[in-house]
Design an enzyme around this catalytic site. Structure first.
Site, PDB file in Angstrom:
ATOM      1  N   GLY A  18      -6.668  -4.177   0.348  1.00  0.00           N
ATOM      2  CA  GLY A  18      -5.246  -4.315   0.062  1.00  0.00           C
ATOM      3  C   GLY A  18      -4.647  -5.653   0.423  1.00  0.00           C
ATOM      4  N   ILE A  19      -3.420  -5.608   0.937  1.00  0.00           N
ATOM      5  CA  ILE A  19      -2.665  -6.817   1.234  1.00  0.00           C
ATOM      6  C   ILE A  19      -3.340  -7.647   2.315  1.00  0.00           C
ATOM      7  CG2 ILE A  19      -0.506  -7.643   2.263  1.00  0.00           C
ATOM      8  CD1 ILE A  19       0.935  -5.425   0.687  1.00  0.00           C
ATOM      9  N   ASP A  38     -10.485  -5.213  11.163  1.00  0.00           N
ATOM     10  CA  ASP A  38     -10.117  -3.918  10.577  1.00  0.00           C
ATOM     11  C   ASP A  38     -10.929  -2.866  11.312  1.00  0.00           C
ATOM     12  OD1 ASP A  38      -9.869  -1.639   8.520  1.00  0.00           O
ATOM     13  OD2 ASP A  38      -8.750  -3.231   7.519  1.00  0.00           O
ATOM     14  N   TYR A 148       8.481   5.967   7.629  1.00  0.00           N
ATOM     15  CA  TYR A 148       7.966   4.690   7.128  1.00  0.00           C
ATOM     16  C   TYR A 148       9.088   3.667   7.048  1.00  0.00           C
ATOM     17  CZ  TYR A 148       5.958   1.259   3.912  1.00  0.00           C
ATOM     18  OH  TYR A 148       5.518   0.087   3.334  1.00  0.00           O
ATOM     19  N   LYS A 152       9.452   0.063   9.139  1.00  0.00           N
ATOM     20  CA  LYS A 152       9.510  -1.236   8.475  1.00  0.00           C
ATOM     21  C   LYS A 152      10.807  -1.965   8.802  1.00  0.00           C
ATOM     22  CE  LYS A 152       5.445  -1.191   6.744  1.00  0.00           C
ATOM     23  NZ  LYS A 152       4.420  -2.127   7.239  1.00  0.00           N
ATOM     24  N   THR A 183      -2.509  -1.324  -4.526  1.00  0.00           N
ATOM     25  CA  THR A 183      -3.554  -1.410  -3.518  1.00  0.00           C
ATOM     26  C   THR A 183      -4.294  -0.072  -3.492  1.00  0.00           C
ATOM     27  OG1 THR A 183      -2.141  -0.543  -1.756  1.00  0.00           O
ATOM     28  CG2 THR A 183      -2.123  -2.949  -2.105  1.00  0.00           C
ATOM     29  N   PRO A 184      -5.452   0.003  -2.851  1.00  0.00           N
ATOM     30  CA  PRO A 184      -6.140   1.290  -2.744  1.00  0.00           C
ATOM     31  C   PRO A 184      -5.261   2.375  -2.119  1.00  0.00           C
ATOM     32  CG  PRO A 184      -7.647  -0.472  -2.188  1.00  0.00           C
ATOM     33  CD  PRO A 184      -6.293  -1.111  -2.357  1.00  0.00           C
ATOM     34  N   ARG A 189      -1.986   7.371  -3.161  1.00  0.00           N
ATOM     35  CA  ARG A 189      -0.733   8.120  -3.183  1.00  0.00           C
ATOM     36  C   ARG A 189      -0.378   8.530  -4.607  1.00  0.00           C
ATOM     37  NH1 ARG A 189       0.611   3.908   0.166  1.00  0.00           N
ATOM     38  NH2 ARG A 189       2.109   2.989  -1.285  1.00  0.00           N
ATOM     39  N   ARG A 204       9.379   2.890 -11.926  1.00  0.00           N
ATOM     40  CA  ARG A 204      10.445   2.476 -11.005  1.00  0.00           C
ATOM     41  C   ARG A 204      10.631   0.967 -10.968  1.00  0.00           C
ATOM     42  NH1 ARG A 204       8.881   5.355  -5.393  1.00  0.00           N
ATOM     43  NH2 ARG A 204       7.585   3.469  -5.382  1.00  0.00           N
TER      44      ARG A 204
END
Length: 244
Positions: A18-19, A38, A148, A152, A183-184, A189, A204
């Protein structure tokens, strides 16, 4: 490669996918010496094929492990904090354990790495810290993203606090606030949402597409480089117009 980060040492968390991965690769391509971490050692090892030879397993929820890693790595010029988890649901679906886990991973992990690496930056008189936040919670509320969004928003506030406290000592601290990025994690999701889940996410977006991790990596390179030397304490939104 244009060597925008030549001579700089960078440390990246959540770099396996991902990011985080896109930022680690982008830093390396711009000439930085990158140390990527990671908890997924298998995917982390694949970074070596993209110019990131220094990799190590690290659980950013473990304060002792973070401190030990900082001693192992030594002084760095760039810290990129990308670890995070997207918890789904409202306050009614958020248990105490969910709340504690999300804040520990999404916010306290950044506290740990900044606290561990900042002394070396201060000694050198320079450093750029880049924290991955989100457009959700900082610029706009998103449905079913209760804890979440709270985490953030906390990342954005943490970023400004660090920027303010060390602005006269050569330290810059900025946040990146992405919209919906392919991303994965995001694709998982979308799959969980059922048939048409990905199309729902795309619908969206005013631009009619999802963002890419590489686009986030490009912004991270700018914030890590001397090109952004007059920029600190800013939550940089990159969301394809989602919050307009």
């Amino acid at each position: 490669m244009s060597d925008r980060l030549r001579g700089k040492r960078a440390f990246v968390t959540a770099a396996a996918v991902g990011i985080g991965r896109a930022c680690a690769v982008a830093f390396a391509r711009e000439g930085a010496e990158v140390f990527a971490t990671d908890i997924d050692e298998g995917k982390l090892a694949l970074l070596k094929n993209d110019g990131v030879p220094e990799v190590a397993k690290l659980d950013v929820r473990d304060s002792a492990a973070v401190d030990a890693m900082a001693r192992r790595v030594g002084k760095i010029d760039i810290l990129l904090n990308a670890a995070g988890f997207v918890h789904h649901g409202t306050v009614l679906e958020c248990s105490d354990a969910d709340w504690d886990f999300s804040f520990d991973l999404n916010v306290k992990s950044m506290h740990r790495t900044i606290r561990a690496f900042l002394p070396g930056m201060l000694e050198a008189g320079r450093g750029s810290i880049v924290n991955i936040s989100s457009a959700a919670g900082v610029f706009k509320a998103a449905p079913n993203r209760y804890v979440y969004g709270a985490t953030k928003a906390a990342v954005a506030a943490l970023t400004r606090a660090v920027a303010t406290d060390f602005i006269t000592r050569g330290i810059r601290c900025n946040a990146i606030c992405p919209g919906t990025i392919e991303t994965p994690s995001m694709l998982n999701r979308a799959e969980a949402a059922g048939p048409g889940g990905r199309d729902m996410f795309v619908s969206r977006q005013p631009m009619g597409r999802l963002g890419t991790a590489d686009e986030i990596g490009a912004l991270a390179v700018y914030l890590a480089s001397d090109e952004s030397a007059f920029t600190t304490g800013v939550a940089h939104i990159i969301d394809g117009g989602w919050t307009l």
